[in-house]
Design a protein around this motif. Structure first.
Motif, PDB file in Angstrom:
ATOM      1  N   ARG A   4     -74.766  12.831  40.260  1.00  0.00           N
ATOM      2  CA  ARG A   4     -75.958  13.388  40.799  1.00  0.00           C
ATOM      3  C   ARG A   4     -75.817  15.124  40.794  1.00  0.00           C
ATOM      4  NH1 ARG A   4     -76.166  12.041  47.083  1.00  0.00           N
ATOM      5  NH2 ARG A   4     -77.743  13.532  46.867  1.00  0.00           N
ATOM      6  N   ALA A   5     -76.896  15.608  40.656  1.00  0.00           N
ATOM      7  CA  ALA A   5     -77.077  17.116  40.427  1.00  0.00           C
ATOM      8  C   ALA A   5     -76.354  17.837  41.441  1.00  0.00           C
ATOM      9  CB  ALA A   5     -78.383  17.384  40.141  1.00  0.00           C
ATOM     10  N   PRO A   6     -75.818  18.999  41.040  1.00  0.00           N
ATOM     11  CA  PRO A   6     -75.101  19.940  42.306  1.00  0.00           C
ATOM     12  C   PRO A   6     -76.092  20.162  43.177  1.00  0.00           C
ATOM     13  CG  PRO A   6     -75.110  21.103  40.070  1.00  0.00           C
ATOM     14  CD  PRO A   6     -75.633  19.670  39.770  1.00  0.00           C
ATOM     15  N   VAL A   7     -75.863  20.590  44.301  1.00  0.00           N
ATOM     16  CA  VAL A   7     -76.733  20.961  45.329  1.00  0.00           C
ATOM     17  C   VAL A   7     -76.644  22.623  45.437  1.00  0.00           C
ATOM     18  CG1 VAL A   7     -77.097  21.270  47.799  1.00  0.00           C
ATOM     19  CG2 VAL A   7     -76.538  18.926  46.863  1.00  0.00           C
ATOM     20  N   VAL A   8     -77.629  23.300  45.272  1.00  0.00           N
ATOM     21  CA  VAL A   8     -77.802  24.679  45.470  1.00  0.00           C
ATOM     22  C   VAL A   8     -78.401  25.196  46.676  1.00  0.00           C
ATOM     23  CG1 VAL A   8     -78.787  26.566  44.302  1.00  0.00           C
ATOM     24  CG2 VAL A   8     -78.298  24.666  42.725  1.00  0.00           C
ATOM     25  N   SER A   9     -77.514  25.918  47.292  1.00  0.00           N
ATOM     26  CA  SER A   9     -78.125  26.541  48.495  1.00  0.00           C
ATOM     27  C   SER A   9     -79.203  27.323  48.486  1.00  0.00           C
ATOM     28  CB  SER A   9     -76.934  27.384  49.267  1.00  0.00           C
ATOM     29  OG  SER A   9     -76.601  28.481  48.444  1.00  0.00           O
ATOM     30  N   LEU A  10     -80.181  27.492  49.533  1.00  0.00           N
ATOM     31  CA  LEU A  10     -81.293  28.477  49.582  1.00  0.00           C
ATOM     32  C   LEU A  10     -81.026  29.708  49.251  1.00  0.00           C
ATOM     33  CD1 LEU A  10     -84.276  28.140  50.239  1.00  0.00           C
ATOM     34  CD2 LEU A  10     -83.801  28.591  52.677  1.00  0.00           C
ATOM     35  N   THR A  11     -80.128  30.344  49.472  1.00  0.00           N
ATOM     36  CA  THR A  11     -79.476  31.645  49.320  1.00  0.00           C
ATOM     37  C   THR A  11     -79.356  31.870  47.861  1.00  0.00           C
ATOM     38  OG1 THR A  11     -77.185  31.580  49.754  1.00  0.00           O
ATOM     39  CG2 THR A  11     -78.635  32.352  51.650  1.00  0.00           C
ATOM     40  N   GLU A  12     -78.618  30.885  47.278  1.00  0.00           N
ATOM     41  CA  GLU A  12     -78.507  30.982  45.649  1.00  0.00           C
ATOM     42  C   GLU A  12     -79.959  30.998  44.874  1.00  0.00           C
ATOM     43  OE1 GLU A  12     -75.482  28.511  43.902  1.00  0.00           O
ATOM     44  OE2 GLU A  12     -74.289  28.646  46.062  1.00  0.00           O
ATOM     45  N   GLN A  13     -80.555  29.942  45.354  1.00  0.00           N
ATOM     46  CA  GLN A  13     -81.948  29.901  44.880  1.00  0.00           C
ATOM     47  C   GLN A  13     -82.932  31.186  44.872  1.00  0.00           C
ATOM     48  OE1 GLN A  13     -83.988  26.662  46.817  1.00  0.00           O
ATOM     49  NE2 GLN A  13     -83.004  24.997  45.783  1.00  0.00           N
ATOM     50  N   SER A  14     -82.866  31.722  45.975  1.00  0.00           N
ATOM     51  CA  SER A  14     -83.387  33.001  46.230  1.00  0.00           C
ATOM     52  C   SER A  14     -83.031  34.112  45.469  1.00  0.00           C
ATOM     53  CB  SER A  14     -83.679  33.502  47.751  1.00  0.00           C
ATOM     54  OG  SER A  14     -82.477  33.740  48.140  1.00  0.00           O
ATOM     55  N   SER A  15     -81.562  34.327  45.226  1.00  0.00           N
ATOM     56  CA  SER A  15     -80.912  35.389  44.484  1.00  0.00           C
ATOM     57  C   SER A  15     -81.474  35.213  42.818  1.00  0.00           C
ATOM     58  CB  SER A  15     -79.668  35.361  44.562  1.00  0.00           C
ATOM     59  OG  SER A  15     -78.916  34.259  44.190  1.00  0.00           O
ATOM     60  N   THR A  16     -81.378  33.846  42.519  1.00  0.00           N
ATOM     61  CA  THR A  16     -81.883  33.782  40.984  1.00  0.00           C
ATOM     62  C   THR A  16     -83.369  33.587  40.647  1.00  0.00           C
ATOM     63  OG1 THR A  16     -81.993  31.328  41.416  1.00  0.00           O
ATOM     64  CG2 THR A  16     -79.893  32.086  40.872  1.00  0.00           C
ATOM     65  N   ALA A  17     -84.012  33.542  41.720  1.00  0.00           N
ATOM     66  CA  ALA A  17     -85.577  33.701  41.533  1.00  0.00           C
ATOM     67  C   ALA A  17     -86.013  35.227  41.231  1.00  0.00           C
ATOM     68  CB  ALA A  17     -86.403  33.221  42.776  1.00  0.00           C
ATOM     69  N   ASN A  18     -85.142  36.032  41.845  1.00  0.00           N
ATOM     70  CA  ASN A  18     -85.529  37.608  41.787  1.00  0.00           C
ATOM     71  C   ASN A  18     -84.850  38.630  40.522  1.00  0.00           C
ATOM     72  OD1 ASN A  18     -87.116  37.356  44.126  1.00  0.00           O
ATOM     73  ND2 ASN A  18     -85.046  37.708  45.654  1.00  0.00           N
ATOM     74  N   VAL A  19     -84.497  37.657  39.443  1.00  0.00           N
ATOM     75  CA  VAL A  19     -83.801  38.143  38.499  1.00  0.00           C
ATOM     76  C   VAL A  19     -85.069  38.902  37.531  1.00  0.00           C
ATOM     77  CG1 VAL A  19     -82.928  37.764  36.224  1.00  0.00           C
ATOM     78  CG2 VAL A  19     -82.157  36.464  38.275  1.00  0.00           C
ATOM     79  N   LYS A  20     -84.780  39.969  37.234  1.00  0.00           N
ATOM     80  CA  LYS A  20     -85.765  40.952  36.576  1.00  0.00           C
ATOM     81  C   LYS A  20     -85.550  40.796  35.136  1.00  0.00           C
ATOM     82  CE  LYS A  20     -87.652  43.202  40.212  1.00  0.00           C
ATOM     83  NZ  LYS A  20     -88.873  42.804  40.329  1.00  0.00           N
ATOM     84  N   HIS A  21     -86.566  40.462  34.472  1.00  0.00           N
ATOM     85  CA  HIS A  21     -86.766  40.185  32.844  1.00  0.00           C
ATOM     86  C   HIS A  21     -87.281  41.634  32.182  1.00  0.00           C
ATOM     87  CE1 HIS A  21     -85.421  36.264  33.186  1.00  0.00           C
ATOM     88  NE2 HIS A  21     -86.529  36.144  33.991  1.00  0.00           N
ATOM     89  N   PRO A  22     -86.679  41.927  31.278  1.00  0.00           N
ATOM     90  CA  PRO A  22     -87.028  43.212  30.458  1.00  0.00           C
ATOM     91  C   PRO A  22     -88.580  42.838  29.974  1.00  0.00           C
ATOM     92  CG  PRO A  22     -85.375  42.226  29.081  1.00  0.00           C
ATOM     93  CD  PRO A  22     -85.483  41.303  30.669  1.00  0.00           C
ATOM     94  N   HIS A  23     -89.334  44.044  30.130  1.00  0.00           N
ATOM     95  CA  HIS A  23     -90.726  43.881  29.461  1.00  0.00           C
ATOM     96  C   HIS A  23     -90.833  44.806  28.313  1.00  0.00           C
ATOM     97  CE1 HIS A  23     -92.252  40.924  32.246  1.00  0.00           C
ATOM     98  NE2 HIS A  23     -91.715  41.679  33.228  1.00  0.00           N
ATOM     99  N   GLU A  24     -91.802  44.404  27.483  1.00  0.00           N
ATOM    100  CA  GLU A  24     -92.146  45.482  26.481  1.00  0.00           C
ATOM    101  C   GLU A  24     -92.850  46.578  27.004  1.00  0.00           C
ATOM    102  OE1 GLU A  24     -93.237  42.311  26.119  1.00  0.00           O
ATOM    103  OE2 GLU A  24     -91.733  41.463  24.751  1.00  0.00           O
ATOM    104  N   GLY A  25     -92.677  47.775  26.313  1.00  0.00           N
ATOM    105  CA  GLY A  25     -93.486  49.010  26.742  1.00  0.00           C
ATOM    106  C   GLY A  25     -94.900  49.085  26.278  1.00  0.00           C
TER     107      GLY A  25
END
Length: 55
Positions: A4-25
């Motif tokens: 079975r897939a590992p269980v990811v807590s709600l706090t871990e999901q919200s912290s990974t969703a807010n990762v900023k990706h660099p954008h071109e200028g």
């Protein structure tokens, strides 16, 4: 049960969703626009030149 897939807590999901990706200028978009415009202009000039040579 072990496969079975590992269980990811709600706090871990919200912290990974807010990762900023660099954008071109703005310079990258300006160069892209100039490149596309240059290719279009070259295509138009090549068309008229080939039409001129054919006649």
């Amino acid at each position: 049960m072990e496969d079975r897939a590992p269980v990811v807590s709600l706090t871990e999901q919200s912290s990974t969703a807010n990762v900023k990706h660099p954008h071109e200028g703005r310079g990258a978009w300006v160069l892209t626009a100039y490149g596309i415009s240059g290719l279009a202009l070259f295509g138009v000039l090549a068309y008229f030149f080939s039409d001129f040579i054919a006649h």
